[in-house]
Enzyme design. Structure first.
Site, mmCIF file in Angstrom:
data_model
loop_
_atom_site.group_PDB
_atom_site.id
_atom_site.type_symbol
_atom_site.label_atom_id
_atom_site.label_comp_id
_atom_site.label_asym_id
_atom_site.label_seq_id
_atom_site.Cartn_x
_atom_site.Cartn_y
_atom_site.Cartn_z
ATOM 1 C CG ASP A 95 -0.195 -0.126 2.550
ATOM 2 O OD1 ASP A 95 -0.574 0.542 3.512
ATOM 3 O OD2 ASP A 95 0.796 -0.881 2.608
ATOM 4 C CD GLU B 160 4.287 0.653 6.684
ATOM 5 O OE1 GLU B 160 5.139 1.031 7.515
ATOM 6 O OE2 GLU B 160 3.822 1.415 5.817
HETATM 7 ZN ZN LIG Z 1 6.622 2.087 3.966
#
Ligand SMILES: [Zn+2]
Length: 115
Positions: free
Chosen positions: A7, A68
């Protein structure tokens, strides 16, 4: 275990303004440094190990999460479960400083619930 995340922080539509491009032996674009390069390094590493038929390890685990940037609310359990089972975990998060140093620790964020 080799870890990375797929992401990125960029808002939908930003790619139109900053499209992906390759110039010589470099690729440019949103999220390349954080963390598409990390995903690419892992995929190429595993492909090379397979091509070399290199098996001098017990297990090799690859864990790439998609949350994340928001503190891995879904991926966190997998990391917490698999991490302690490893002899070594290598994070493929790009280092902001372009040098050969290996980061042994990095800043993170934590969420606490106060009752
Ligand atoms: Zn990162």
């Amino acid at each position: 275990m080799l870890i990375a995340h797929m992401d990125t922080v960029y808002l939908k539509g930003m790619l139109a303004k900053q499209p992906f491009r390759v110039d010589g032996n470099r690729a440019y674009g949103l999220g390349i440094g954080d963390d598409k390069a990390g995903v690419a390094v892992i995929l190429h590493t595993v492909a090379m190990l397979k091509a070399l038929n290199f098996r001098e390890y017990g297990t090799l685990t690859v864990l790439i999460n998609g949350d994340e940037e928001i503190s891995s609310p879904a991926g966190r359990n997998q990391f917490s479960k698999l991490g302690p089972e490893q002899d070594l975990v290598m994070s493929h998060e790009g280092s902001p400083i372009a040098n050969d140093n290996l980061s042994l620790a990095t800043a993170g964020i934590a969420a606490v619930t106060l009752k």
